[in-house]
Design a protein around this motif. Structure first.
Motif, short mmCIF file in Angstrom:
data_model
loop_
_atom_site.label_atom_id
_atom_site.label_comp_id
_atom_site.label_asym_id
_atom_site.label_seq_id
_atom_site.Cartn_x
_atom_site.Cartn_y
_atom_site.Cartn_z
N ARG A 282 0.84 -1.20 0.00
CA ARG A 282 0.00 0.00 0.00
C ARG A 282 0.88 1.25 0.00
O ARG A 282 1.87 1.34 0.72
N TYR A 283 0.51 2.21 -0.84
CA TYR A 283 1.17 3.51 -0.80
C TYR A 283 0.09 4.57 -0.66
O TYR A 283 -0.82 4.67 -1.49
N PHE A 284 0.19 5.37 0.38
CA PHE A 284 -0.77 6.45 0.58
C PHE A 284 -0.02 7.70 1.00
O PHE A 284 0.84 7.66 1.87
N ASN A 285 -0.35 8.82 0.37
CA ASN A 285 0.28 10.09 0.67
C ASN A 285 -0.86 11.09 0.94
O ASN A 285 -1.63 11.42 0.04
N THR A 286 -0.97 11.55 2.16
CA THR A 286 -2.11 12.36 2.55
C THR A 286 -2.33 13.55 1.62
O THR A 286 -3.46 13.85 1.22
N PHE A 287 -1.28 14.23 1.25
CA PHE A 287 -1.42 15.44 0.44
C PHE A 287 -1.09 15.22 -1.03
O PHE A 287 -1.39 16.06 -1.87
N GLY A 288 -0.45 14.12 -1.35
CA GLY A 288 -0.12 13.85 -2.74
C GLY A 288 -1.37 13.62 -3.57
O GLY A 288 -2.18 12.74 -3.26
N GLY A 289 -1.56 14.41 -4.62
CA GLY A 289 -2.72 14.24 -5.48
C GLY A 289 -3.98 14.87 -4.96
O GLY A 289 -5.08 14.60 -5.48
N ASN A 290 -3.89 15.75 -3.96
CA ASN A 290 -5.10 16.38 -3.44
C ASN A 290 -5.69 17.33 -4.48
O ASN A 290 -5.02 17.74 -5.43
N PRO A 291 -6.97 17.67 -4.38
CA PRO A 291 -7.63 18.45 -5.43
C PRO A 291 -6.98 19.80 -5.74
O PRO A 291 -6.95 20.22 -6.89
N VAL A 292 -6.45 20.48 -4.72
CA VAL A 292 -5.80 21.77 -4.99
C VAL A 292 -4.49 21.56 -5.74
O VAL A 292 -4.19 22.29 -6.70
N ALA A 293 -3.73 20.54 -5.34
CA ALA A 293 -2.49 20.23 -6.06
C ALA A 293 -2.78 19.91 -7.52
O ALA A 293 -2.06 20.33 -8.43
N MET A 294 -3.83 19.15 -7.74
CA MET A 294 -4.17 18.77 -9.11
C MET A 294 -4.65 19.98 -9.92
O MET A 294 -4.37 20.09 -11.12
N ALA A 295 -5.36 20.90 -9.28
CA ALA A 295 -5.79 22.11 -9.98
C ALA A 295 -4.58 22.95 -10.38
O ALA A 295 -4.52 23.48 -11.50
#
Length: 398
Positions: A282-295
């Motif tokens: 499992r790989y999980f990054n709390t802030f990686g790929g969040n909606p603001v980052a993607m915007a």
């Protein structure tokens, strides 16, 4: 007073932090290729590759503000933004590279790449260049010789000379592979910053990476193209630095310029490379790929494409390189340029002389004698002329 700020920094921040220049710059606002200082001066930013679309691009600022005001959460919920960006991003890569994992920093992306490579190959050996920089986590600091002798390399790490005049890069990689095997270490990964930024910048001739990558694949290892520095059109000839060399990476790490200043990064992979790792670990990054980052990332990529910033990097980079050639050996591609000077003392004098003339650059290479120029990709001929004038005056300083 800036002297008060410097004293406060020393009191409050860890001593590992560093400031640029003998007289540090105190910016209070940015726009395009320029920073505006608390001293009232306008500074030409010819160093900041974190903002390829220029400082405070209104389209990106608006996208971030709108998404921040709407929703920001993590990737365990469904959201269109991450899929829209992943689709647009992967469309810029050759077909075998088809999946992406988002992180916050390039260091995290490279750290994840090492985990994947070791899992896939069963090996631990890593090959990097002699003055490479690949990040600051414990794992990637061990493969970053440019951090200095106080940061020991891992026993599984081998370094090779960076490409240059009279250097057979592939031969160095083959020798490093042989040395790993001789010590009972199975090769796992060749890691290359495809513009060799910390090694003093090396871009030519296109194609020189291919034999080295082939050697690593023959040894059962993978190839990671670290595109944190040269990616997103900076080299002018292609969106990604590795594409200039006709090689097929197994993994590609992305960082700094991805969100035009917003912290977002990622690791692109061939699906067959990441499949088993992804299924079992499992790989999980709390802030990686969040909606603001993607915007931020989606708007940045759109601006690079819509405003033809890659094409500008090629044209302006060629113009700037021609002007620089009168002062020394020029290295690089597009708007990632190195100018080799006779020694570190002269390079430091020029860097600080240009800062006094409100033009910001830096220096790199094992001898710290290569001026490093990597401005926002909105940098044009007007800015190139300002830089060349400041350089000529700084070289003339006694």
């Amino acid at each position: 007073m800036d002297s008060d700020l410097i004293a406060k920094r020393k009191a409050l921040l860890a001593p590992s932090y560093r400031l640029f220049y003998d007289d540090p710059v105190h910016p209070v606002r940015g726009e395009g290729a320029y920073l505006f200082g608390a001293d009232g001066k306008r500074y030409l930013d010819a160093y900041n590759n974190v903002v390829p679309a220029g400082h405070c691009h209104p389209r990106i600022v608006e996208a971030v503000a709108r998404q921040t005001a709407t929703l920001n959460t993590h990737t365990r919920y469904l959201h269109e933004g991450i899929l829209d960006y992943a689709e647009a991003l992967l469309a810029t890569f050759p077909k075998p590279l088809g999946q992406v994992t988002f992180t916050c920093t390039g260091s995290e992306a490279n750290d994840l790449a090492i985990r994947i490579a070791r899992y896939v190959t069963g090996g631990t050996g890593i090959i990097v260049t002699e003055n490479a920089y690949h990040g600051v986590t414990a794992t990637v600091a061990e493969i970053s010789p440019s951090l200095g002798p106080s940061m020991p390399l891992g026993p599984h790490v081998r370094t090779v000379p960076a490409p240059g005049v009279g250097v057979d890069f592939a031969a160095g990689v083959r020798a490093a592979i042989a040395d790993l095997l001789r010590h009972g270490i199975k090769p796992a990964l060749l890691v290359v910053d495809t513009i060799f930024s910390s090694d003093g910048v090396a871009a030519d001739p296109p194609g020189f990476l291919a034999p080295a990558v082939a050697a690593m694949h023959e040894a059962g290892g993978l190839f990671l193209a670290d595109e944190v520095q040269p990616g997103f059109g900076r080299t002018g000839a292609a969106m990604w630095g590795f594409m200039r060399h006709g090689v097929a990476p197994d993994l590609v790490s992305l960082g700094k310029p991805m969100g035009n200043g917003y912290p977002v990064a990622g690791l692109v992979a061939r699906p067959e490379v990441i499949a088993e790792f992804g299924a079992k670990i499992r790989y999980f990054n709390t802030f990686g790929g969040n909606p603001v980052a993607m915007a931020a990332a989606r708007a940045t990529l759109a601006v690079i494409q819509d405003e033809r910033l890659m094409e500008n990097a090629a044209a302006t980079g060629a113009y700037l390189a021609a002007g620089l050639a009168a002062h020394g050996r020029v290295r690089g591609a597009g708007l990632f340029i190195g100018l080799e000077l006779p020694g570190a003392a002269l390079a430091a004098r020029v860097v600080n002389g240009m800062r006094r003339r409100c033009v910001l650059i830096s220096a790199s290479g094992p001898g710290n004698n290569v001026l490093k120029i990597r401005p926002p990709l909105v940098f044009g001929r007007t800015e190139a002329d300002l830089l060349l004038a400041a350089l000529q005056e700084s070289l003339a300083d006694g």
